[in-house]
Design an enzyme around this catalytic site. Structure first.
Site: not given
Length: 381
Positions: A212, A241, A261, A236, A71, A258, A49
């Protein structure tokens, strides 16, 4: 292959050499620093990303066959531009789904232990039943929970699927969110949870957001807390952000930067998915498996006694043995206390964890399905 293919691969892709060195030449690059001149000779461009894939980056590529991102998300990909120049691309859909499920399970079990309730007696609401949500349906179902599914978008595209109403989600004891960010339209997810919907939740409802940040209105959540609302919230992801609403932290059960994952398996699985996609495009056999590359855990195998009935506390201990969200919550709070603007650094420097799939459990038939559905790698005695 008549000529050597050139793979330009972002430096954060795990196991890229192991997967792609047999297919062609590999050149690594830094995602935030890469230039159009640097990748002009690419046949395949593989990113995560941090690489912004757009016209500015690709305008000197003359033979690019494919763009892949390792991703599940793809906000960094200019899909319209790629379509306009006929360059196919794909994300690694579902690569980190199990990691996010582990995050939700660890949250749920640790909160159940803290507040003294049985998960199997709770009604679970899952908002978004795609790669992650569908796995959570199975995991909470394995515990005996009643599960309410909400995914009107899936219901419209899949005649065999029926979605509950959102009002039914608001009646659940634990709600966990796994939807994409959609700002406007019939099924917008922007501020799905706002002051109005938050006040409709039952006291002591658990709300988890690991998708999100904009799905939950952070300012109105803070207002609700300040007004005395009795909710147990796990975040999370946050709005704006890395400049997050720090006032929320004292009210959160668990907060993390965040990273839901961010598992070793999830990151490496993204590379494996791209490898399989490219093998398919090149009409080549898939010869390398991720399971052959991953290291073993310090404790990677346990044997469960025959006909043993595990308590919720024992299930929690097994899950926490692999991933315990409480540790990440402590690190998050300590990091922000030292530097209130360290969100990005905490995310970037996060120590990659393992997934439940890394723990091999040997058991009899009575526990096999439960362990398998919870996400463990399971073997019958």
């Amino acid at each position: 292959m008549s000529q050597t293919l050139h793979f330009f691969i972002e430096d954060s892709l795990l196991y890229a050499e192991e997967f792609f060195s047999g297919l062609g030449k590999i050149t690594r690059f830094k995602g935030r620093e890469v230039t159009a001149d640097e990748i002009k000779d690419a046949d395949f461009l593989l990113t995560r990303s941090t690489t912004k894939v757009n016209e500015n980056l690709l305008n000197k590529c003359t033979k690019l066959q494919f763009v892949g991102t390792a991703t599940a998300g793809y906000n960094h990909i200019d899909a319209d531009y790629l379509a306009s120049v006929n360059i196919p691309w794909l994300p690694a859909s579902g690569c980190n789904a199990d990691a996010v499920c582990d995050y939700v399970l660890s949250s749920a079990f640790n909160l159940a232990n803290k507040y003294g309730f049985e998960l199997k007696e709770k009604k679970i609401g899952i908002v978004g039943v795609g790669q992650i949500g569908s796995r959570l349906v199975k995991r909470f179902g394995a515990l005996g929970c009643e599960v309410v599914e909400y995914d009107p978008v899936r219901a419209e595209s899949d005649p065999s699927y029926t979605s509950s109403e959102f009002e039914q989600i608001l009646e659940c004891d634990l709600i966990t969110c796994h939807v994409p960010y959609v700002k406007t339209g019939k099924h917008a997810t922007h501020h799905l949870f706002n002051l109005d919907t938050l006040n409709k939740l039952k006291p002591r409802t658990i709300l988890i957001n690991a998708c999100r940040g904009e799905v939950v209105n952070n300012k109105e959540l803070l207002t609700a807390f300040e007004q005395g609302i009795d909710l147990r919230v796990v975040l999370d992801v946050f709005e704006n952000e890395p400049q997050i609403e720090l006032g929320l932290l004292p009210y959160l059960e668990f907060g993390t930067p965040h990273i839901a994952g961010h598992s070793l398996e999830g990151k490496a699985r993204g590379t494996e998915i791209l490898y399989k996609l490219i093998c398919e495009r090149l009409n080549l056999p898939v010869e390398i498996k991720l399971e052959d590359l991953l290291p073993s855990m310090a404790l990677d195998h346990m044997v469960v006694t025959d006909n043993y009935k595990l308590s919720q506390r024992q299930y929690r201990a097994l899950i926490n043995l692999v991933y315990d969200i409480r540790n990440d919550d402590i690190d998050f709070r300590m990091g922000l206390a030292q530097n209130s603007e360290s969100f990005d650094r905490l995310r970037k420097e996060y120590s990659i964890r393992r997934e439940l799939t890394s723990l091999n459990l040997t058991c009899d038939q009575s526990l096999f399905k439960t362990f398998t559905d919870l996400g463990f790698k399971t073997k019958l005695k």
